[in-house]
Design an enzyme around this catalytic site. Structure first.
Site, PDB file in Angstrom:
ATOM      1  N   GLU A  54     -21.943  74.989  36.326  1.00 19.26           N
ATOM      2  CA  GLU A  54     -21.223  74.730  35.075  1.00 19.26           C
ATOM      3  C   GLU A  54     -21.434  75.856  34.079  1.00 19.26           C
ATOM      4  O   GLU A  54     -20.565  76.143  33.256  1.00 19.26           O
ATOM      5  CB  GLU A  54     -21.662  73.398  34.462  1.00 19.26           C
ATOM      6  CG  GLU A  54     -21.349  72.172  35.310  1.00 19.26           C
ATOM      7  CD  GLU A  54     -19.874  72.078  35.672  1.00 19.26           C
ATOM      8  OE1 GLU A  54     -19.052  72.746  35.041  1.00 19.26           O
ATOM      9  OE2 GLU A  54     -19.573  71.333  36.632  1.00 19.26           O
TER      10      GLU A  54
ATOM     11  N   SER B   5     -18.679  63.057  20.674  1.00 23.74           N
ATOM     12  CA  SER B   5     -17.287  63.336  21.031  1.00 23.74           C
ATOM     13  C   SER B   5     -16.782  62.224  21.940  1.00 23.74           C
ATOM     14  O   SER B   5     -17.488  61.796  22.850  1.00 23.74           O
ATOM     15  CB  SER B   5     -17.176  64.645  21.807  1.00 23.74           C
ATOM     16  OG  SER B   5     -17.723  65.701  21.067  1.00 23.74           O
TER      17      SER B   5
HETATM   18  C1  LIG Z   1     -17.081  69.976  18.455  1.00 22.55           C
HETATM   19  C2  LIG Z   1     -18.446  69.386  18.588  1.00 22.55           C
HETATM   20  C3  LIG Z   1     -18.685  68.417  19.537  1.00 22.55           C
HETATM   21  C4  LIG Z   1     -19.955  67.850  19.659  1.00 22.55           C
HETATM   22  N1  LIG Z   1     -20.157  66.849  20.579  1.00 22.55           N
HETATM   23  C5  LIG Z   1     -21.373  66.280  20.680  1.00 22.55           C
HETATM   24  C6  LIG Z   1     -21.602  65.182  21.586  1.00 22.55           C
HETATM   25  O1  LIG Z   1     -20.682  64.716  22.272  1.00 22.55           O
HETATM   26  N2  LIG Z   1     -22.838  64.653  21.647  1.00 22.55           N
HETATM   27  C7  LIG Z   1     -23.865  65.128  20.907  1.00 22.55           C
HETATM   28  O2  LIG Z   1     -24.974  64.639  21.049  1.00 22.55           O
HETATM   29  N3  LIG Z   1     -23.686  66.140  20.011  1.00 22.55           N
HETATM   30  C8  LIG Z   1     -22.466  66.720  19.879  1.00 22.55           C
HETATM   31  N4  LIG Z   1     -22.266  67.739  18.966  1.00 22.55           N
HETATM   32  C9  LIG Z   1     -23.359  68.143  18.093  1.00 22.55           C
HETATM   33  C10 LIG Z   1     -23.945  69.494  18.421  1.00 22.55           C
HETATM   34  O3  LIG Z   1     -24.792  69.402  19.493  1.00 22.55           O
HETATM   35  C11 LIG Z   1     -24.643  70.002  17.143  1.00 22.55           C
HETATM   36  O4  LIG Z   1     -23.635  70.259  16.214  1.00 22.55           O
HETATM   37  C12 LIG Z   1     -25.442  71.259  17.347  1.00 22.55           C
HETATM   38  O5  LIG Z   1     -26.587  70.973  18.048  1.00 22.55           O
HETATM   39  C13 LIG Z   1     -25.815  71.935  16.011  1.00 22.55           C
HETATM   40  O6  LIG Z   1     -26.484  71.042  15.161  1.00 22.55           O
HETATM   41  P1  LIG Z   1     -26.007  70.771  13.667  1.00 22.55           P
HETATM   42  O7  LIG Z   1     -24.560  70.523  13.722  1.00 22.55           O
HETATM   43  O8  LIG Z   1     -26.853  69.717  13.117  1.00 22.55           O
HETATM   44  O9  LIG Z   1     -26.215  72.120  12.890  1.00 22.55           O
HETATM   45  P2  LIG Z   1     -27.598  72.715  12.323  1.00 22.55           P
HETATM   46  O10 LIG Z   1     -28.584  72.758  13.403  1.00 22.55           O
HETATM   47  O11 LIG Z   1     -27.951  72.025  11.082  1.00 22.55           O
HETATM   48  O12 LIG Z   1     -27.169  74.205  12.014  1.00 22.55           O
HETATM   49  C14 LIG Z   1     -26.372  74.586  10.899  1.00 22.55           C
HETATM   50  C15 LIG Z   1     -26.115  76.070  10.986  1.00 22.55           C
HETATM   51  O13 LIG Z   1     -27.331  76.790  10.933  1.00 22.55           O
HETATM   52  C16 LIG Z   1     -27.500  77.592  12.085  1.00 22.55           C
HETATM   53  N5  LIG Z   1     -28.906  77.576  12.473  1.00 22.55           N
HETATM   54  C17 LIG Z   1     -29.651  76.492  12.793  1.00 22.55           C
HETATM   55  N6  LIG Z   1     -30.907  76.851  13.080  1.00 22.55           N
HETATM   56  C18 LIG Z   1     -30.961  78.195  12.957  1.00 22.55           C
HETATM   57  C19 LIG Z   1     -31.999  79.167  13.149  1.00 22.55           C
HETATM   58  N7  LIG Z   1     -33.201  78.812  13.516  1.00 22.55           N
HETATM   59  N8  LIG Z   1     -31.674  80.463  12.945  1.00 22.55           N
HETATM   60  C20 LIG Z   1     -30.435  80.822  12.581  1.00 22.55           C
HETATM   61  N9  LIG Z   1     -29.431  79.948  12.385  1.00 22.55           N
HETATM   62  C21 LIG Z   1     -29.696  78.651  12.576  1.00 22.55           C
HETATM   63  C22 LIG Z   1     -26.611  76.984  13.116  1.00 22.55           C
HETATM   64  O14 LIG Z   1     -26.205  77.920  14.091  1.00 22.55           O
HETATM   65  C23 LIG Z   1     -25.445  76.489  12.288  1.00 22.55           C
HETATM   66  O15 LIG Z   1     -24.562  77.524  12.042  1.00 22.55           O
HETATM   67  C24 LIG Z   1     -21.005  68.292  18.823  1.00 22.55           C
HETATM   68  C25 LIG Z   1     -20.747  69.274  17.868  1.00 22.55           C
HETATM   69  C26 LIG Z   1     -19.489  69.817  17.723  1.00 22.55           C
HETATM   70  C27 LIG Z   1     -19.256  70.853  16.667  1.00 22.55           C
END
Ligand SMILES: Cc1cc2nc3c(=O)[nH]c(=O)nc-3n(C[C@H](O)[C@H](O)[C@H](O)COP(=O)(O)OP(=O)(O)OC[C@H]3O[C@@H](n4cnc5c(N)ncnc54)[C@H](O)[C@@H]3O)c2cc1C
Lengths: 372, 395
Positions: free
Chosen positions: B243, B160
């Site tokens: 926080e 972000s």
């Molecule tokens: C608006 C926004 C801002 C962000 N900003 C930053 C940033 O500045 N820096 C940074 O480093 N990252 C950032 N992120 C990334 C964020 O940390 C990740 O999106 C988050 O960790 C989830 O990982 P993923 O998106 O790969 O989803 P995944 O981990 O692939 O998950 C996909 C879906 O499956 C679900 N899921 C995953 N594992 C399980 C489980 N074991 N059991 C049940 N459900 C599960 C999740 O809840 C989700 O709905 C941002 C994300 C968003 C959406």
């Protein structure tokens, strides 16, 4: 009437799916968005296949295909993100023009069947939400014709139309007038909506039209509008059904391949159960859309109207839920225009803001039931 | 100075006065509508806060903080939000600042903290990777030590505000031995270093919010490592307890409620202001009651923090429900707007909407879409549910 698709319908579905898939595969990324087929070319292609205007009467270039065919077409379009313009550019103006006795109205409808969008329908007004039967736009007699004055808001396909169907009121009631887009005193200002489609606000400041401009009304103006919009709402529900199907299918594919914690996400029961619920909701929606198609096919009855209201209520609820879940289950990649899964939520929102909210259709449903 | 009940009102009044004197009404309007603030306006606001000694309230006084206790910090944030003050430089003030104060070397503190406070440095967070989301510990970006430098290779995604930043705090793999968590280090990377490249990633409604960074043999001085080698996981996870109180994001929800209530007098349903419509009133009541409970939950958490020094997994309860309350408020706003929620943000530039669509409709739809994000970021709703099941319910 049966729920299952008959042979012809299966053939049409296949043809449509193939055409849409090809269009999608041929589409290019614009501005980094997930590819969306070029709408104008797609319309012409579907028209050449005899699908686009097939629901229209033969006199207007269609095949009398009726609601089942319209449903099949809309559902197919819902599966592929594209600014197709079916509802605002074909269904609503088509339903109105084919009702008019005016000769050139049928010519315009026939152009629609070919995939053009010559006419947009301007019947919403500022602050009136989804009330269309009491416009403040006035039609005043002026010699042999009329003068139209008022503001029409949120006109779908209004940016490119050559003519507008404008609702206006005189002493006798609500009438629909056909007004050329370049008429003096008519101001068309376009704006982009959240799904990337272009809409227009239309201001009529004493626009002079001839006596033949009155397409429909005053006696049956409100009823004609109601009928056209019922068909539009039915089409929207079918589109949302297709949209939900595609969003869930794409999400399941993703869950099967995305690994976290060393296993595919599809192995997590918490997510499996959510997918199962979405599937069950979509099956309910499918059943109700089919029910509405069958009811409409046997006439514009009270039962048909309540079935359409029920279908749209479910379409909005399910479209909203599936749209949100599809994004969420993808994680951050679901938030991106590059992937484009968010399109389904955008579209569900657009259709309900434009045609009416779930609350609105629940009320319509109850009104039809109460009068039965 | 600490907070006694008696002088709380005086403190709130002081903040109100500060906002009155310093907050540009146009900026306030933007925060009320949830619109992102331009860089210049953010800098401008931060400089006013710094001048008043409020630029980084939670930091130690040595580095420009206030030394306030938890309760006072809480009231400060709440009151600032209530007056429409924008939240600026979260990565600087709430993340890297506290991390450096807790774990940085004296040299790191002296070099980075003043620049984080003044926004000369703009930080972004490089944790997530394409393959490492919820399962963050599986991250693969590696840092190999050669002489006095680490050579960093790999990619970070979903960053972000990365396009506005010149520095990134980053988790990198420095060991493949043992548990995954035990091979991660915390590095500070100057984004102007050769070998760093970036591509923008856009939100589905079009806005540029994310970025992906690529690191191709990027040299980062070992002196830029925070904490010991392989101790980065613990550093990144230890978000300040203070926080965590804002996990519910109740101040943002309150702003949304403000917009909904203003609209409820402006928008007509069946010829009457929406506030007189029975169904709308019932819906509004639901939104207000769940927010009231959320605020009470947050106050309970504050009490617990003051009494016990921490709120533990209760933060997950706050986040789970807080995100939902915010999302439902966004939805209620677009529902009430009905057709007037059709226009995209860009539509406001062309003049087509003037006099037709209420100004309160601005950014309403986009806010709803943006708020899908907090349910995924910072530990998704599913991760919060897992924490609740494991650490509260002991299942
Ligand atoms: C608006 C926004 C801002 C962000 N900003 C930053 C940033 O500045 N820096 C940074 O480093 N990252 C950032 N992120 C990334 C964020 O940390 C990740 O999106 C988050 O960790 C989830 O990982 P993923 O998106 O790969 O989803 P995944 O981990 O692939 O998950 C996909 C879906 O499956 C679900 N899921 C995953 N594992 C399980 C489980 N074991 N059991 C049940 N459900 C599960 C999740 O809840 C989700 O709905 C941002 C994300 C968003 C959406």
């Amino acid at each position: 009437m049966r729920f299952a698709a008959d042979e012809d319908e299966v053939m049409i579905e296949d043809m449509l799916d193939r055409a849409l898939q090809n269009a999608r595969n041929a589409a290019e990324r614009v501005d980094g968005y997930a590819p969306r087929p070029d709408a104008a070319a797609l319309r012409v292609q579907l028209a050449e296949l005899g699908l686009w205007g097939a629901w229209l009467p033969e006199a207007a270039g269609g095949f009398d295909g009726g609601p089942r065919l319209l449903m099949t077409l809309a559902r197919g379009l819902g599966r592929v993100p594209t600014h197709h313009g079916l509802i605002g550019g074909c269904v609503i103006p088509g339903a109105l023009l084919t009702r008019s006795a005016r000769e050139d109205a049928h010519d315009l409808a026939a152009r629609m069947a070919k995939g053009e969008i010559p006419v947009a329908v301007a019947v919403m007004e500022p602050g009136a939400r989804w009330t269309r039967d009491s416009p403040t736009t006035r039609a005043e007699g002026d010699g042999s014709g009329y003068r139209l004055t008022g503001i029409k808001s949120h006109v779908a396909e209004g940016g490119t139309a050559e003519h507008f169907v404008v609702s206006a009121r005189d002493e006798d009631g609500l009438s629909l007038f056909l007004v050329p887009a370049d008429a003096e005193g008519l101001t068309v200002s376009t704006y982009p909506a959240t799904d990337g489609t272009t809409w227009a606000m239309v201001r009529a400041d004493g626009v002079r039209v001839g006596s033949s401009a009155r397409l429909i009304g005053p006696g049956d103006g409100a009823a004609a509008l109601d009928k056209a919009f019922t068909l539009a709402v039915f089409t929207a529900a079918a589109e949302l059904l297709g949209s939900c199907e595609a969003a869930l299918a794409q999400t399941l594919d993703y869950l099967r391949t995305r690994e976290q914690f060393g296993k595919p996400l599809s192995t997590k029961q918490a997510l499996q159960f959510r997918a199962a619920d979405l599937h069950a909701d979509i099956e309910m929606l499918r059943s109700q859309v089919l029910g509405a198609a069958n009811a409409l096919s046997s006439g514009y009855t009270r039962r048909a109207r309540s079935d359409v209201a029920a279908a749209m209520t479910l379409a909005i609820q399910t479209g909203d839920l599936v749209g949100r879940e599809a994004i969420h289950l993808h994680g951050a990649i679901g938030m991106t225009r590059e992937l484009g899964i968010g399109y389904h939520l955008l579209r569900a929102d657009i259709l309900s803001r434009w045609l009416g909210s779930a609350e609105h259709f629940r009320e319509r449903f109850m009104a039809e039931e109460a009068a039965a | 100075m600490n907070m006694q009940t008696g002088n709380e009102a005086a403190f709130r009044a002081e903040i109100a006065e500060f906002c009155q004197d310093n907050l540009d009404p146009a900026v306030r309007r933007q925060s009320d509508l949830g619109l992102p603030l331009a860089q210049e306006a953010a800098l401008n606001w931060q400089s006013k806060l710094v001048a008043r000694g409020w630029g980084a309230p939670s930091w130690s006084e040595e580095w420009g903080g206030t030394g306030w206790d938890m309760r006072k910090l809480f009231i400060f944030e709440e009151e600032m939000a209530a007056h429409g003050a924008p939240l600026v430089g979260t990565f600087n003030i709430k993340m890297i600042g506290p991390i450096l104060q807790a774990h940085g070397t004296p040299e790191q503190k002296a070099h980075y903290l003043p620049k984080a406070l003044s926004f000369e440095h703009q930080w972004c967070q490089g944790y997530s990777e394409p393959g490492a989301g919820s399962d963050l510990a599986s991250l693969q970006t590696r840092a190999e030590q050669i002489g006095d430098d680490y050579i960093v290779n790999g990619t970070k995604i979903w960053t972000s505000e990365g396009h506005l930043a010149n520095h990134m705090f980053c988790l990198v793999r420095t060991s493949r031995e043992g548990r995954q968590q035990a091979g991660i280090s915390f590095l500070l990377i100057d984004l102007d270093t050769p070998g760093v490249s970036r591509r923008p990633v856009h939100h589905f409604y079009g806005a540029h919010v994310f970025n992906q960074f690529f690191f191709d043999n990027v040299r980062v001085p070992v002196a830029n490592r925070v904490g010991e080698e392989n101790a980065g996981w613990g550093i990144a996870k230890a978000l300040l307890e203070h926080e965590r109180l804002f996990s519910a994001r109740h101040t943002e929800a309150r702003r949304k409620l403000g917009r909904l209530e203003r609209l409820s007098h402006e928008v007509q349903i069946d010829g009457r202001p929406a506030i007189q419509d029975a169904q709308f009133r019932d819906d509004l009541a639901k939104r207000k009651i769940e927010l009231r409970a959320l605020e009470n939950a947050t106050m309970r958490a504050l009490e617990r923090l003051v009494d016990d020094g921490g709120i533990g997994p209760f933060a997950s309860v706050l986040k789970l429900r807080g995100v939902e309350v915010n999302q439902r408020l966004d939805r209620a706003i677009v529902q009430l707007l009905g057709p007037d929620a059709l226009p995209a943000q860009a539509a406001w530039e062309g003049g087509a909407l003037d006099g037709i669509v209420p100004d309160e409709a601005r950014n309403a739809a986009e806010s709803r879409y943006w708020w899908r994000g907090p349910a995924i970021a910072g530990g998704s709703q599913e991760m919060q549910r897992s924490i609740i099941t494991k650490h509260i319910l002991n299942l």
